[in-house]
Design a protein around this motif. Structure first.
Motif, PDB file in Angstrom:
ATOM      1  N   SER A   4       0.854  -1.181   0.000  1.00  0.00           N
ATOM      2  CA  SER A   4       0.000   0.000   0.000  1.00  0.00           C
ATOM      3  C   SER A   4       0.891   1.231   0.000  1.00  0.00           C
ATOM      4  O   SER A   4       1.870   1.299   0.722  1.00  0.00           O
ATOM      5  N   ARG A   8      -5.179   5.239   4.301  1.00  0.00           N
ATOM      6  CA  ARG A   8      -6.402   6.031   4.254  1.00  0.00           C
ATOM      7  C   ARG A   8      -7.001   6.184   5.648  1.00  0.00           C
ATOM      8  O   ARG A   8      -7.070   5.247   6.424  1.00  0.00           O
ATOM      9  N   LEU A  13      -4.753  11.161   3.702  1.00  0.00           N
ATOM     10  CA  LEU A  13      -4.153  10.046   2.987  1.00  0.00           C
ATOM     11  C   LEU A  13      -2.632  10.108   3.152  1.00  0.00           C
ATOM     12  O   LEU A  13      -1.916  10.420   2.210  1.00  0.00           O
ATOM     13  N   LEU A  51     -11.633  -2.396  -4.377  1.00  0.00           N
ATOM     14  CA  LEU A  51     -11.591  -1.193  -5.198  1.00  0.00           C
ATOM     15  C   LEU A  51     -12.978  -0.567  -5.128  1.00  0.00           C
ATOM     16  O   LEU A  51     -13.929  -1.058  -5.734  1.00  0.00           O
ATOM     17  N   LYS A  52     -13.105   0.500  -4.339  1.00  0.00           N
ATOM     18  CA  LYS A  52     -14.403   1.136  -4.101  1.00  0.00           C
ATOM     19  C   LYS A  52     -14.596   2.286  -5.080  1.00  0.00           C
ATOM     20  O   LYS A  52     -13.871   3.270  -5.046  1.00  0.00           O
ATOM     21  N   ASP A  97     -12.092   4.900  -3.611  1.00  0.00           N
ATOM     22  CA  ASP A  97     -10.810   4.942  -4.310  1.00  0.00           C
ATOM     23  C   ASP A  97     -10.905   5.832  -5.544  1.00  0.00           C
ATOM     24  O   ASP A  97      -9.927   6.475  -5.928  1.00  0.00           O
ATOM     25  N   ALA A  98     -12.084   5.856  -6.171  1.00  0.00           N
ATOM     26  CA  ALA A  98     -12.286   6.651  -7.378  1.00  0.00           C
ATOM     27  C   ALA A  98     -13.770   6.925  -7.558  1.00  0.00           C
ATOM     28  O   ALA A  98     -14.615   6.203  -7.040  1.00  0.00           O
TER      29      ALA A  98
END
Length: 159
Positions: A4, A8, A13, A51-52, A97-98
């Motif tokens: 990583s 987070r 971050l 992966l959110k 995440d995006a």
């Protein structure tokens, strides 16, 4: 196992030890960046973890979901956590995440890139346009009463 680069939290971050090492190694330009990416890849292996993503339902159905089987076959250790909402999200605060969407207000440190043009269609009833000059170009909408595009997140009129 994967490395990583960021740790987070709900408010920040910060870089992990791997992230600090990566940052230190990229100060000499493109060659150093390529070397650092190769180093992290060798150490971490393939992408893994949750992966959110946040996106509108229509975009997700039309563009993301059709690509998902091939993505999951290529990256079996990645677990997609998809949220289909038509709203602006707080990437850090909500743990995304995006996000994919248009007209987002970006906070400092958030990176964005254009994926595709967004086509907006303005419609009006015949009664509304009865005594008005119909617009011919997008700029003509400014001359009409009560036509505005507001941010779903803040409620402010977008300029």
């Amino acid at each position: 196992m994967h490395a990583s680069m960021l740790q987070r939290s709900t408010r920040s971050l910060p870089l992990t030890e791997d992230g600090e090492r990566f940052l230190a190694s990229v100060t000499d330009g493109v060659e150093a960046i390529q070397s650092a990416i190769a180093d992290v890849t060798r150490q971490s292996g393939k992408p893994a973890g949750v992966l959110k993503l946040s996106m509108t339902l229509t975009f997700g159905l039309d563009y993301v979901l059709p690509l998902l089987p091939a993505f999951m076959q290529r990256y079996p250790a990645v677990v997609p956590d998809l949220s289909f909402e038509n709203r602006q999200v707080d990437l850090i605060g909500e743990g995304f995440d995006a996000a994919i969407g248009g007209g987002m207000e970006l906070t400092q440190g958030v990176v964005a890139r254009q994926l595709a043009p967004l086509h907006v269609i303005a419609v009006a009833s015949p009664g509304y346009l009865h005594e008005r000059q119909p617009p011919q170009r997008p700029d003509d909408l400014a001359a009409l009463d009560n036509i505005a595009m507001r941010s779903a997140h803040s409620g402010r009129v977008r300029v």
